[in-house]
Design a protein around this motif. Sequence first.
Motif, short mmCIF file in Angstrom:
data_model
loop_
_atom_site.label_atom_id
_atom_site.label_comp_id
_atom_site.label_asym_id
_atom_site.label_seq_id
_atom_site.Cartn_x
_atom_site.Cartn_y
_atom_site.Cartn_z
N ILE A 173 0.83 -1.20 0.00
CA ILE A 173 0.00 0.00 0.00
C ILE A 173 0.87 1.26 0.00
O ILE A 173 0.42 2.32 -0.42
CB ILE A 173 -0.98 -0.03 1.18
N CYS A 174 2.10 1.16 0.44
CA CYS A 174 3.04 2.29 0.47
C CYS A 174 4.35 1.86 -0.18
O CYS A 174 5.34 1.61 0.50
CB CYS A 174 3.29 2.73 1.91
N PRO A 175 4.41 1.80 -1.51
CA PRO A 175 5.63 1.28 -2.16
C PRO A 175 6.85 2.18 -2.01
O PRO A 175 7.96 1.71 -2.17
CB PRO A 175 5.22 1.17 -3.63
N SER A 176 6.65 3.45 -1.68
CA SER A 176 7.80 4.33 -1.54
C SER A 176 8.50 4.17 -0.20
O SER A 176 9.62 4.64 -0.03
CB SER A 176 7.37 5.79 -1.71
N LEU A 177 7.86 3.49 0.76
CA LEU A 177 8.48 3.27 2.06
C LEU A 177 9.48 2.13 2.00
O LEU A 177 9.32 1.18 1.23
CB LEU A 177 7.41 2.94 3.11
N GLY A 178 10.48 2.20 2.84
CA GLY A 178 11.47 1.13 2.92
C GLY A 178 10.91 -0.07 3.68
O GLY A 178 9.84 0.00 4.31
N TRP A 179 11.63 -1.17 3.63
CA TRP A 179 11.18 -2.40 4.27
C TRP A 179 11.01 -2.22 5.77
O TRP A 179 10.02 -2.65 6.36
CB TRP A 179 12.15 -3.53 3.96
N ARG A 180 11.96 -1.58 6.41
CA ARG A 180 11.90 -1.39 7.87
C ARG A 180 10.70 -0.53 8.26
O ARG A 180 9.98 -0.82 9.20
CB ARG A 180 13.19 -0.76 8.37
N THR A 181 10.45 0.54 7.51
CA THR A 181 9.32 1.42 7.80
C THR A 181 8.00 0.69 7.61
O THR A 181 7.07 0.85 8.41
CB THR A 181 9.36 2.67 6.90
N ARG A 182 7.91 -0.13 6.57
CA ARG A 182 6.67 -0.91 6.37
C ARG A 182 6.47 -1.92 7.48
O ARG A 182 5.35 -2.18 7.90
CB ARG A 182 6.70 -1.59 5.01
N CYS A 183 7.56 -2.49 7.99
CA CYS A 183 7.45 -3.42 9.13
C CYS A 183 6.97 -2.70 10.38
O CYS A 183 6.14 -3.23 11.13
CB CYS A 183 8.79 -4.11 9.41
#
Length: 101
Positions: free
Chosen positions: A35-45
């Motif tokens: 849903i937020c592809p511009s966010l990094g993996w850590r931020t999405r976690c």
Amino acid sequence: KMFGSKKKSSKDDASSFLGNMQDKLVNKVQPNKSICPSLGWRTRCYGWAICFTVGCILSIMSASMIKTIINGKVTKFAVIYILGTIISLSSSMFLWGPKAQ
């Protein structure tokens, strides 16, 4: 000299193996459909963990309102329980996205 004049070292074998594996992995990478592809993996976690935790807290809070069901006030319990469930389930969209669900 049965198979050729050049003798391969173990480093050459390892580097060619790793290069082949890297090529295979690069070709299998799928585009980020979260849903937020511009966010990094850590931020999405972090987003997933926060939403999931808030959803679980709301669900647990609704369990403390079971007494209101006995009194006939179902809506307060139902609204909090449904919000907790929806937030917990929608938290996975931070990681995988709605299309992959």
